[in-house]
Design a protein around this motif. Structure first.
Motif, PDB file in Angstrom:
ATOM      1  N   GLY A 237      -3.100   4.523   3.674  1.00 17.38           N
ATOM      2  CA  GLY A 237      -3.695   5.853   3.594  1.00 17.38           C
ATOM      3  C   GLY A 237      -3.496   6.543   2.259  1.00 17.38           C
ATOM      4  O   GLY A 237      -3.806   7.730   2.109  1.00 17.38           O
TER       5      GLY A 237
ATOM      6  N   LYS B 285      -6.334   4.152  -1.830  1.00 15.01           N
ATOM      7  CA  LYS B 285      -6.726   2.989  -2.643  1.00 15.01           C
ATOM      8  C   LYS B 285      -8.182   2.581  -2.388  1.00 15.01           C
ATOM      9  O   LYS B 285      -8.979   2.464  -3.323  1.00 15.01           O
ATOM     10  CB  LYS B 285      -5.782   1.803  -2.342  1.00 15.01           C
ATOM     11  CG  LYS B 285      -4.304   2.137  -2.533  1.00 15.01           C
ATOM     12  CD  LYS B 285      -3.391   0.961  -2.212  1.00 15.01           C
ATOM     13  CE  LYS B 285      -3.434   0.465  -0.784  1.00 15.01           C
ATOM     14  NZ  LYS B 285      -2.908   1.440   0.216  1.00 15.01           N
TER      15      LYS B 285
ATOM     16  N   HIS C 244      -1.436  -5.581  -0.484  1.00 20.40           N
ATOM     17  CA  HIS C 244      -0.155  -5.231   0.129  1.00 20.40           C
ATOM     18  C   HIS C 244       0.884  -6.341  -0.061  1.00 20.40           C
ATOM     19  O   HIS C 244       2.078  -6.092   0.050  1.00 20.40           O
ATOM     20  CB  HIS C 244      -0.327  -4.942   1.625  1.00 20.40           C
ATOM     21  CG  HIS C 244      -0.907  -3.591   1.907  1.00 20.40           C
ATOM     22  ND1 HIS C 244      -0.220  -2.425   1.673  1.00 20.40           N
ATOM     23  CD2 HIS C 244      -2.117  -3.203   2.362  1.00 20.40           C
ATOM     24  CE1 HIS C 244      -0.976  -1.387   1.994  1.00 20.40           C
ATOM     25  NE2 HIS C 244      -2.144  -1.833   2.409  1.00 20.40           N
TER      26      HIS C 244
ATOM     27  N   THR D  41     -10.498   4.286  -0.910  1.00 22.24           N
ATOM     28  CA  THR D  41     -11.388   5.411  -1.244  1.00 22.24           C
ATOM     29  C   THR D  41     -11.686   5.415  -2.743  1.00 22.24           C
ATOM     30  O   THR D  41     -12.819   5.660  -3.161  1.00 22.24           O
ATOM     31  CB  THR D  41     -10.728   6.746  -0.815  1.00 22.24           C
ATOM     32  OG1 THR D  41     -10.483   6.700   0.595  1.00 22.24           O
ATOM     33  CG2 THR D  41     -11.619   7.930  -1.139  1.00 22.24           C
TER      34      THR D  41
HETATM   35  N1  LIG Z   1     -14.907   8.374   5.281  1.00 23.43           N
HETATM   36  C1  LIG Z   1     -13.773   9.028   5.527  1.00 23.43           C
HETATM   37  N2  LIG Z   1     -13.766  10.182   6.197  1.00 23.43           N
HETATM   38  C2  LIG Z   1     -12.607  10.844   6.435  1.00 23.43           C
HETATM   39  N3  LIG Z   1     -11.401  10.427   6.023  1.00 23.43           N
HETATM   40  C3  LIG Z   1     -11.352   9.271   5.356  1.00 23.43           C
HETATM   41  C4  LIG Z   1     -12.519   8.505   5.070  1.00 23.43           C
HETATM   42  N4  LIG Z   1     -12.154   7.396   4.370  1.00 23.43           N
HETATM   43  C5  LIG Z   1     -10.831   7.468   4.249  1.00 23.43           C
HETATM   44  N5  LIG Z   1     -10.339   8.588   4.813  1.00 23.43           N
HETATM   45  C6  LIG Z   1      -8.934   9.022   4.817  1.00 23.43           C
HETATM   46  O1  LIG Z   1      -8.530   9.087   3.466  1.00 23.43           O
HETATM   47  C7  LIG Z   1      -7.174   8.645   3.314  1.00 23.43           C
HETATM   48  C8  LIG Z   1      -7.135   7.479   2.336  1.00 23.43           C
HETATM   49  O2  LIG Z   1      -7.747   6.343   2.969  1.00 23.43           O
HETATM   50  P1  LIG Z   1      -7.913   4.957   2.226  1.00 23.43           P
HETATM   51  O3  LIG Z   1      -8.689   4.098   3.127  1.00 23.43           O
HETATM   52  O4  LIG Z   1      -8.443   5.181   0.867  1.00 23.43           O
HETATM   53  O5  LIG Z   1      -6.397   4.469   2.137  1.00 23.43           O
HETATM   54  P2  LIG Z   1      -5.825   3.089   1.606  1.00 23.43           P
HETATM   55  O6  LIG Z   1      -4.858   3.408   0.521  1.00 23.43           O
HETATM   56  O7  LIG Z   1      -6.925   2.151   1.300  1.00 23.43           O
HETATM   57  O8  LIG Z   1      -4.992   2.597   2.882  1.00 23.43           O
HETATM   58  P3  LIG Z   1      -4.754   1.105   3.486  1.00 23.43           P
HETATM   59  O9  LIG Z   1      -3.633   0.523   2.690  1.00 23.43           O
HETATM   60  O10 LIG Z   1      -4.335   1.371   4.902  1.00 23.43           O
HETATM   61  O11 LIG Z   1      -6.039   0.345   3.378  1.00 23.43           O
HETATM   62  C9  LIG Z   1      -6.701   8.287   4.706  1.00 23.43           C
HETATM   63  O12 LIG Z   1      -6.013   9.400   5.225  1.00 23.43           O
HETATM   64  C10 LIG Z   1      -7.977   8.044   5.482  1.00 23.43           C
HETATM   65  O13 LIG Z   1      -7.817   8.299   6.848  1.00 23.43           O
END
Ligand SMILES: Nc1ncnc2c1ncn2[C@@H]1O[C@H](COP(=O)(O)OP(=O)(O)OP(=O)(O)O)[C@@H](O)[C@H]1O
Ligand SMILES: [Mg+2]
Length: 271
Positions: free
Chosen positions: A42, A45, A212, A47
């Motif tokens: 979360g 990354k 990871h 995003t």
């Molecule tokens: N389309 C969306 N709408 C609402 N919230 C979102 C959306 N996409 C991601 N988020 C939220 O944004 C935050 C970042 O999510 P992201 O998927 O970028 O994390 P990550 O670093 O890739 O995590 P992971 O290691 O679990 O893949 C999280 O709290 C997620 O729930």
């Protein structure tokens, strides 16, 4: 010294309602480097990758590729400039061979239509031959030579991942983004993947790598950026990042998770 900056990210921010998924991110990516992006679940990354691929429009900030702004461009324009990413879930075209799947990847970029091939104009035929040769080279590059004519539905999960990479390369990217490419692979497949990613960077392609599996990432990355709750909390060589107190805190003291020098003695770091 180091290569020119290919992608310049400044103040990049993504808000989903009240949630700030990526906050004011600054990052430079250079041709030929492998830049690791890590952080707890979360952290923002994926995003970030979504914004870099043009799949999500940033709430704020700037993105410049080769000195040109990417803001406001449609997704296909990001791909046309050579920004490519592989997906967590492979999406091959079934009922097609490995080689044909790779050639489809080329056609989207070349943009040449089926009727031209059917019409048999000499240029179209030549283009088709060149594409077939390049596809063969890519099949060899990712180690799928023996499966060149196999239907993609017969590939294992790991082979599917390699095909996905070959398809990405078919479009001649300048920046490739990998989101957890080692997930689900056997350790032998991880070794092969690692070598392929290294060679991609050696060809001058900029590589952004989310992973990871810290052993995998820390051994490959030239530099690492660490995200936590959307913010970049550290950046540096793998050794610097592993020794960073803020990074250790973000991982809640789980030193094994980041391959900290305290737990992994003499781990490959790359200075
Ligand atoms: N389309 C969306 N709408 C609402 N919230 C979102 C959306 N996409 C991601 N988020 C939220 O944004 C935050 C970042 O999510 P992201 O998927 O970028 O994390 P990550 O670093 O890739 O995590 P992971 O290691 O679990 O893949 C999280 O709290 C997620 O729930
Ligand atoms: Mg993610």
């Amino acid at each position: 010294m180091s290569a020119a900056i290919l992608l310049q990210i400044a103040g990049l921010t993504m808000r989903f309602g009240g949630l700030v998924a990526v906050a004011d991110l600054d990052l430079d990516v250079r041709a030929g480097e492998i830049l690791g992006v890590i952080g707890p679940n979360g952290a923002g990354k994926s995003t970030t990758f979504n914004m870099l691929a043009g799949a999500l429009a940033p709430t704020a900030g700037t993105l410049a590729f080769d000195g040109e702004s990417l803001l406001g461009l449609p997704t296909h324009a990001f791909a046309a400039r050579g920004i490519m990413r592989t997906f967590q879930h492979n999406k091959p075209f079934n009922s097609m061979s490995v080689r044909e799947n790779i050639m489809v990847g080329m056609h989207t970029r070349i943009g040449h239509s089926l009727w031209r091939v059917l019409a048999g104009t000499s240029r179209a035929v030549q283009t088709e031959r060149d594409a077939a040769q390049r596809a063969d080279a890519l099949v060899e590059f990712v180690g799928l030579g023996e499966w060149r004519d196999a239907d993609v539905s017969t590939l294992s999960f790991g082979q599917g991942r390699l095909l996905e990479i070959a398809r990405g390369l078919a479009a001649e990217p300048r920046l490739m983004m990998f989101d957890e490419p080692a997930a689900g692979l056997t350790s032998a497949e991880c070794d092969r993947l690692s070598e392929i990613i290294r060679q991609i960077a050696q060809r001058g392609i900029a590589v952004l790598l989310i992973e990871h599996d810290m052993r995998f990432l820390m051994a490959l990355a030239d530099r690492v950026a660490v995200l936590d709750f959307g913010r970049k909390i550290a950046q540096g060589t793998p050794a610097e990042v592993r020794a960073n107190a803020a990074v250790v805190a973000a991982y809640l003291g789980d030193l094994g998770a980041i391959g900290s020098a305290n737990t992994v003695k003499g781990a490959a770091g790359g200075a």
